[in-house]
Design a protein around this motif. Structure first.
Motif, PDB file in Angstrom:
ATOM      1  N   GLU A  31      48.426  -0.571  76.558  1.00 45.22           N
ATOM      2  CA  GLU A  31      49.492   0.218  77.152  1.00 45.22           C
ATOM      3  C   GLU A  31      50.665  -0.697  77.451  1.00 45.22           C
ATOM      4  O   GLU A  31      50.483  -1.812  77.943  1.00 45.22           O
ATOM      5  CB  GLU A  31      49.021   0.891  78.443  1.00 45.22           C
ATOM      6  CG  GLU A  31      47.972   1.962  78.225  1.00 45.22           C
ATOM      7  CD  GLU A  31      47.547   2.613  79.533  1.00 45.22           C
ATOM      8  OE1 GLU A  31      47.948   2.090  80.605  1.00 45.22           O
ATOM      9  OE2 GLU A  31      46.822   3.617  79.482  1.00 45.22           O
ATOM     10  N   ALA A  32      51.871  -0.237  77.138  1.00 47.23           N
ATOM     11  CA  ALA A  32      53.071  -1.040  77.344  1.00 47.23           C
ATOM     12  C   ALA A  32      54.129  -0.200  78.045  1.00 47.23           C
ATOM     13  O   ALA A  32      54.162   1.028  77.908  1.00 47.23           O
ATOM     14  CB  ALA A  32      53.612  -1.554  76.004  1.00 47.23           C
ATOM     15  N   THR A  33      54.972  -0.857  78.808  1.00 47.00           N
ATOM     16  CA  THR A  33      56.120  -0.189  79.421  1.00 47.00           C
ATOM     17  C   THR A  33      57.371  -1.011  79.167  1.00 47.00           C
ATOM     18  O   THR A  33      57.334  -2.236  79.083  1.00 47.00           O
ATOM     19  CB  THR A  33      55.931  -0.007  80.943  1.00 47.00           C
ATOM     20  OG1 THR A  33      55.632  -1.264  81.534  1.00 47.00           O
ATOM     21  CG2 THR A  33      54.831   0.987  81.249  1.00 47.00           C
ATOM     22  N   ARG A  61      57.912   8.440  75.695  1.00 48.25           N
ATOM     23  CA  ARG A  61      56.538   7.972  75.522  1.00 48.25           C
ATOM     24  C   ARG A  61      56.202   8.005  74.043  1.00 48.25           C
ATOM     25  O   ARG A  61      56.351   9.035  73.386  1.00 48.25           O
ATOM     26  CB  ARG A  61      55.559   8.820  76.320  1.00 48.25           C
ATOM     27  CG  ARG A  61      54.120   8.287  76.287  1.00 48.25           C
ATOM     28  CD  ARG A  61      53.242   9.079  77.237  1.00 48.25           C
ATOM     29  NE  ARG A  61      51.868   8.593  77.249  1.00 48.25           N
ATOM     30  CZ  ARG A  61      51.433   7.586  77.990  1.00 48.25           C
ATOM     31  NH1 ARG A  61      52.276   6.951  78.799  1.00 48.25           N
ATOM     32  NH2 ARG A  61      50.172   7.208  77.948  1.00 48.25           N
ATOM     33  N   LEU A  62      55.729   6.879  73.524  1.00 50.45           N
ATOM     34  CA  LEU A  62      55.390   6.733  72.110  1.00 50.45           C
ATOM     35  C   LEU A  62      53.910   6.404  71.979  1.00 50.45           C
ATOM     36  O   LEU A  62      53.397   5.552  72.697  1.00 50.45           O
ATOM     37  CB  LEU A  62      56.227   5.616  71.481  1.00 50.45           C
ATOM     38  CG  LEU A  62      55.916   5.278  70.019  1.00 50.45           C
ATOM     39  CD1 LEU A  62      56.433   6.382  69.103  1.00 50.45           C
ATOM     40  CD2 LEU A  62      56.536   3.936  69.633  1.00 50.45           C
ATOM     41  N   MET A  74      57.872  -6.539  76.433  1.00 49.99           N
ATOM     42  CA  MET A  74      57.322  -5.387  77.129  1.00 49.99           C
ATOM     43  C   MET A  74      56.294  -5.859  78.153  1.00 49.99           C
ATOM     44  O   MET A  74      55.769  -6.970  78.058  1.00 49.99           O
ATOM     45  CB  MET A  74      56.636  -4.435  76.130  1.00 49.99           C
ATOM     46  CG  MET A  74      57.570  -3.838  75.105  1.00 49.99           C
ATOM     47  SD  MET A  74      56.726  -2.671  73.979  1.00 49.99           S
ATOM     48  CE  MET A  74      55.714  -3.803  73.007  1.00 49.99           C
ATOM     49  N   ASN A  75      56.025  -5.028  79.144  1.00 55.71           N
ATOM     50  CA  ASN A  75      54.863  -5.216  79.999  1.00 55.71           C
ATOM     51  C   ASN A  75      53.681  -4.600  79.271  1.00 55.71           C
ATOM     52  O   ASN A  75      53.736  -3.429  78.883  1.00 55.71           O
ATOM     53  CB  ASN A  75      55.049  -4.497  81.338  1.00 55.71           C
ATOM     54  CG  ASN A  75      56.054  -5.205  82.225  1.00 55.71           C
ATOM     55  OD1 ASN A  75      55.762  -6.212  82.833  1.00 55.71           O
ATOM     56  ND2 ASN A  75      57.265  -4.659  82.276  1.00 55.71           N
ATOM     57  N   VAL A  76      52.621  -5.359  79.065  1.00 56.56           N
ATOM     58  CA  VAL A  76      51.494  -4.895  78.258  1.00 56.56           C
ATOM     59  C   VAL A  76      50.184  -5.197  78.975  1.00 56.56           C
ATOM     60  O   VAL A  76      50.031  -6.260  79.574  1.00 56.56           O
ATOM     61  CB  VAL A  76      51.491  -5.568  76.867  1.00 56.56           C
ATOM     62  CG1 VAL A  76      50.340  -5.024  76.010  1.00 56.56           C
ATOM     63  CG2 VAL A  76      52.818  -5.339  76.144  1.00 56.56           C
ATOM     64  N   THR A  92      50.224   2.717  73.404  1.00 55.65           N
ATOM     65  CA  THR A  92      51.203   3.650  73.954  1.00 55.65           C
ATOM     66  C   THR A  92      52.325   2.834  74.583  1.00 55.65           C
ATOM     67  O   THR A  92      52.071   1.809  75.231  1.00 55.65           O
ATOM     68  CB  THR A  92      50.595   4.586  75.009  1.00 55.65           C
ATOM     69  OG1 THR A  92      50.069   3.822  76.087  1.00 55.65           O
ATOM     70  CG2 THR A  92      49.501   5.442  74.397  1.00 55.65           C
ATOM     71  N   VAL A  93      53.549   3.271  74.375  1.00 58.76           N
ATOM     72  CA  VAL A  93      54.725   2.621  74.963  1.00 58.76           C
ATOM     73  C   VAL A  93      55.469   3.686  75.749  1.00 58.76           C
ATOM     74  O   VAL A  93      55.871   4.715  75.196  1.00 58.76           O
ATOM     75  CB  VAL A  93      55.654   2.025  73.891  1.00 58.76           C
ATOM     76  CG1 VAL A  93      56.847   1.324  74.560  1.00 58.76           C
ATOM     77  CG2 VAL A  93      54.896   1.047  73.010  1.00 58.76           C
TER      78      VAL A  93
END
Length: 267
Positions: A206-208, A144-145, A196-198, A95-96
């Motif tokens: 999970e990534a942001t 959100r992906l 990304m933050n993962v 999820t991103v």
């Protein structure tokens, strides 16, 4: 995704900047910082030290991040959807999530994000639309992906493609990367500012990542667009000024925010 060993590196500490001084805001729904990339998220309230640089990612540095090439595998007219992977899709679930901001760190609603990526085997679907899809940010500027971690193919490290376009604005084309990938060191296109933050989470990842667009600052900056549906609370810019929607309506020429105080409040 077939299990590929990753090199977990300890990111070097970065200096304090106006970006990494921003604190998580946007209410209780703001996502926390995730470990792995050392990347700061541009989530703050009004009254920050100054406008953000027009960079696709709000990283800890202050230098603008350049756009990246779209590559040979982009296809227009992708379907509207927030999930690119269904039940049983091979690969590691991913999820991103994140937000899209203007340079003043104000969230941008109704921004188009068009994602595409390789499948678990490192192949792109060039005949259909597997692992391709677009969505729009919410009134809070959030996206959100749901997808899988993309596979590897010769010459490239692991990455996601995305095009980002504010209403009536220019398209930003870029790529998002994963920390700790061995091929990051050999990929000529890799840019650490796009990490990304993962983190690992529940058998997946999970990534942001927050996007900052070069809009909302300076004379002439406009994201308001005639013909678009706006709902109460949506935010736009018009001729460099920020406005908040007071009541839902369909934008019409002649109802520009400065001319329609019943519909738009400045600030």
């Amino acid at each position: 995704m077939s299990a590929v060993p990753e090199r977990h590196e300890t990111p070097e500490p970065r200096g304090v900047s106006r970006k990494n001084l921003l604190r998580a805001a946007l209410g209780a729904g703001a996502l926390p910082l995730l470990t792995g990339g050392g990347v700061a998220l541009a989530r703050g309230t009004a009254g920050t030290a100054g406008p953000l640089d027009p960079t696709p990612a709000c990283d800890d540095g202050d230098d603008p991040t350049p756009e990246q090439m779209e590559g040979p595998y982009f296809k227009p007219n992708s379907p509207l959807r927030t999930s690119l992977a269904g039940p049983g899709t091979p690969g590691t679930p991913l999820t991103v999530g994140g937000y899209v901001f203007d340079r003043g760190c104000r969230p941008l609603a109704d921004v188009l994000l068009d994602f595409w990526q390789a499948d678990d085997a490192g192949a792109y679907d060039n005949t259909g639309f597997r692992f391709r899809g677009h969505q729009f940010t919410t009134a809070a500027g959030e996206f959100r992906l749901t997808t899988i971690v993309p596979g590897l193919y010769p010459g490239r490290t692991r990455h996601l493609h995305v095009k980002v376009q504010p209403p009536g604005g220019q398209v930003l084309t870029t790529q998002l990367y994963f920390p700790g990938e061995p091929r990051n060191a050999t990929d000529a296109l890799f840019d650490p500012a796009l990490l990304m933050n993962v983190r690992d989470a529940g058998g997946g990842r999970e990534a942001t990542f927050d996007v900052v667009l070069a809009v909302g600052q300076g004379p002439g900056a406009t994201t308001w667009a005639a013909g678009r549906e706006y709902t109460t609370g949506d935010r736009v810019s018009y001729d460099g000024a920020a406005y908040r929607c007071l009541q839902s309506h369909r934008a019409t020429a002649g109802w520009e925010p400065p001319r329609a105080p019943a519909l738009w409040q400045r600030g």
